[in-house]
Enzyme design. Structure first.
Site: not given
Ligand code: NAD
Length: 715
Positions: A69, A117, A120, A140
């Site tokens: 991210a 991300g 993911e 994270e």
């Protein structure tokens, strides 16, 4: 071209197979900023409306896949109320779900780093093929968060509870072979075969050889294990994660709880649990501090990049002194690819320096981090010598002889006479003024401080100290050399203690006053360790060396008599006068003994209490809040003074120096972020409450001004 956005494009290749490519324009890497998520949504819509597309590969136009991210967006986003943060997660997940729900086979071709991300996104595809160069993970928790783009939902459904907990709660970065082993990857191929392999897999799905729908379905349903077995699996994992993370880091436990709560749910319900849990951890002070820390680290790297830009290559270094520090510097320089000459005046010292380097390398070999040939290469890059031959080809010389101004000045002057103009000379002194040392030199512009921390190979910080006459080129060269050695340099201006010791010694001053007033050193150690320090102040003093500590405290007292000259006998001085130097001679505040396995063990020594008794008040119990305030205020106010006096360039650099240099608790973000977390006004009031104890407790003018204007150190 079927779709072209600023971050994502879709184009049809052959045989009805399309390529969805991430290539964020204007950036060197792909990251999931809001723009990329929106772009992905539009790309998915374009695919939905195109009946020519029968299958899809997902690729990257950069050297990495997607780094994660965009953390710069977190600061503002996490200021929103919890439900709005959860709403943002769900909005992003709608895009990921739409991608996952495309009724065509989709294969992610992961060419490089895919973290957070980025991974993911890959989990939302039906299959993942990794280049052997790829590195994947969900880091994270290192930011005090947990995955919010479906990681806690898809990961356990794909690789099982145990593996998912390990990947998410530890936040590690894994090589492709490890990802294949647990099932995060479906195949690993040579880098140049990646695209072909992904296309071949899509084709196999289209030919009906592989059931991609069945593979996808597993991610849409509740976890496969029966409820009882799931409960057992989660309970075992939870105990382990709680033990490892500790109370100060709530995110890993919250991640496991979210996975457990959502175990019996389908994908969409489970994503709601994840979004709510994510929003909760995003609002914790730990997340604020750790996200801030990440951004501060980036800011420091940017400053250093700018400083070191355009410096000449450093091909050969030298170090004077083969002791604890000189040997460590030689090892680290050689390990990271800069050959180094190690000069001492004693053969024995050179032998010791080489054998220490050899021991450190053997450890790396036994851990599989290096092979025998690599070890030989590093060792041969350290050249032990007793004379100055070949010094005219050296770019940088670090002096690390005994801590004595006269000896250092004479060694530096002698060395200057043996090298070309422009050769950078640096001193690793801990306490002597760089400007003062430079007085012995003909070319003070080529000289600066380069303060490493012990043990050199472990400690990430190097203070680069600018003396009054140091040139910008000299600073730039030392920053570049520190970076080449794999260290984090922070440039500071010369003053007693430089930055780190100037800030650390008032903390020891606070400890001395607490002891004077009757606190128990063991109680203080316990409270400060619980606060988040790797060790309490008494133990730290033992590790640093009480003789070294007492000497440095004297230097600080001479430098800042108005605050650091105390009118009582400090307990460290009492230890020193009784020849208790700490770990180095087996006894300080604590006693150090070998246990049955031959490991050094810290044990309580009642003699300590007897020795200090005549110098301290009767033992009194202090509550944790008071101990923390009396220890932390002096450290924080001195950090502010360093900023005020322009010793350090920015709040970010000051905080990072304390984290890299002395292990300031990372989840508290550094002394200045710690002040922010209390509130500048509230912190000034806390200073006022304890100001009667002495100057180290007084609020600096800068802090008072900031409080009056309602300012903070970080946005
Ligand atoms: P040390 O006593 O282990 O090593 C000093 C070495 O310098 C010895 O091997 C000695 O033979 C050699 N030496 C003496 N005179 C010399 C000369 N004229 N030319 C070449 N070599 C000479 O000391 P150390 O702990 O490695 O400390 C070295 C410097 O690093 C000191 O300035 C110290 O303040 C600083 N420092 C030490 C630490 C630490 O924790 N030890 C941390 C940061 C900085």
């Amino acid at each position: 071209m079927i779709y072209q956005g600023n971050a994502v494009s879709v184009q049809l290749l052959d045989d009805g197979i399309a390529e969805l490519k991430f290539d964020l324009q204007g950036e060197s890497v792909n990251k999931f900023n809001q723009e990329t998520v929106e772009d992905l949504g539009k790309a998915v819509e374009a695919i939905q409306g195109n009946s020519d597309i029968k299958g899809l590969i997902v690729t990257s136009g950069k050297g990495v896949f997607i780094v994660g991210a965009d953390i710069t967006e977190f600061t503002d986003m996490f200021k929103l109320p919890e439900d709005e943060i959860a709403g943002w997660c769900l909005k992003s997940n709608k895009v990921f779900n739409a991608f996952e729900d495309l009724d065509i086979p989709k294969v992610a071709a992961v060419n490089g780093i895919a973290l957070g991300g980025g991974l993911e996104m890959c989990l939302a595809a039906d299959f993942r093929i990794l280049s052997e160069k790829a590195q994947v993970g969900l880091p994270e928790v290192k930011l005090g968060l947990f995955p919010g783009f479906g990681g806690t939902v898809r990961m356990p459904r794909l690789i099982g509870v145990d593996n998912a907990v390990e990947w998410i709660a530890a936040g590690g970065q894994h090589r492709a072979d490890k990802a294949l082993k647990v099932g995060v990857a479906d195949a690993v191929v040579a880098h140049d075969k990646l695209q072909d392999a992904a296309i071949a897999l899509v084709k196999q799905c289209l030919e009906g050889k592989i059931d991609f729908r069945a593979k996808r379905q597993e991610k849409l349903e509740p976890l496969k294990l029966p409820p009882m077995e799931n409960m057992m699996a989660f309970q075992t994992c939870m105990a382990m994660v709680m033990g490892q993370a500790g109370k100060n880091y709530p995110a890993p436990v919250a991640a496991v709880k979210a996975m457990q709560t959502a175990a019996g749910m389908n994908r969409d319900q489970a994503l709601e649990v994840e979004a709510k849990g994510f929003a909760k951890v995003a609002k914790t002070p730990q997340a604020t501090a750790l996200v801030g820390l990440f951004l501060a680290d980036q800011a420091v790297k940017k400053v250093n990049g700018k400083t070191a830009k355009g410096t000449k290559a450093i091909d050969q270094a030298a170090v004077l002194g083969a002791g604890i520090m000189g040997g460590g510097i030689a090892f680290q320089s050689a390990l990271k690819g800069t050959p180094i000459i190690m000069k001492d005046i004693a053969d024995k010292a050179l032998d010791l320096g080489m054998s220490e380097a050899s021991k450190l390398l053997s450890k790396r070999v036994s851990k599989g981090k290096l092979d025998a040939a690599g070890m030989g290469k590093v060792l041969s890059a350290i050249r032990p010598t007793l004379n100055y031959g070949d010094f005219d080809n050296v770019n940088v010389i670090v002096e690390a002889v005994v801590e004595n101004q006269k000896i250092k000045q004479s060694v530096l002057a002698e060395t200057e006479g043996k090298v070309k103009e422009g050769t950078v000379l640096a001193s690793n002194t801990s306490t002597i003024s760089i400007t003062k040392l430079a007085e012995a030199l003909e070319r003070p512009q080529d000289f600066a401080g380069m303060h490493f921390f012990n043990p050199v190979h472990m400690m990430p910080l190097v203070e680069v100290i600018r003396g009054e006459k140091t040139s910008d080129e000299t600073v730039a060269t030392l920053v570049a050399y520190a970076q080449k050695m794999g260290k984090n340099p922070i440039v500071v201006n010369d003053c007693p203690g430089f930055l780190v010791n100037r800030v650390l010694f008032p903390y020891f001053g606070g400890f001395g006053m607490l002891m004077r007033d009757g606190a128990d050193f063991q109680a203080v150690d316990k409270v400060m360790q619980k606060f988040g320090w790797p060790m309490g102040p008494a133990y730290l003093m033992d590790v640093v060396g009480i003789d070294t500590g007492v000497h440095a405290a004297q230097v600080m007292a001479e430098g800042f008599p108005e605050r650091m000259q105390y009118d009582f006998k400090d307990v460290s001085t009492v230890m020193f006068e009784n020849n208790r130097y700490g770990q180095k001679n087996g006894v300080g505040f604590y006693k150090y003994e070998l246990d049955k396995k031959g490991k050094t063990q810290k044990v309580v020594d009642e003699t300590t209490y007897e020795l200090i008794k005549p110098h301290v008040a009767d033992t009194k119990e202090f509550d944790a809040e008071e101990i923390i305030a009396r220890m932390m205020i002096p450290m924080c106010t001195e950090t502010v003074r360093c900023l005020e006096d322009n010793i350090v360039g920015s709040a970010a650099e000051a905080d990072m120096a304390m984290i890299y240099g002395i292990g300031f608790p990372p989840f508290r973000g550094g002394p200045l972020r710690y002040i922010d977390s209390i509130g500048v006004q509230a912190f000034v009031e806390l200073c006022d409450k304890y100001a009667h104890l002495g100057g180290i407790y007084e609020a600096p003018q800068m802090l008072k001004d900031m409080a009056a204007k309602g300012e903070s150190f970080f946005a």
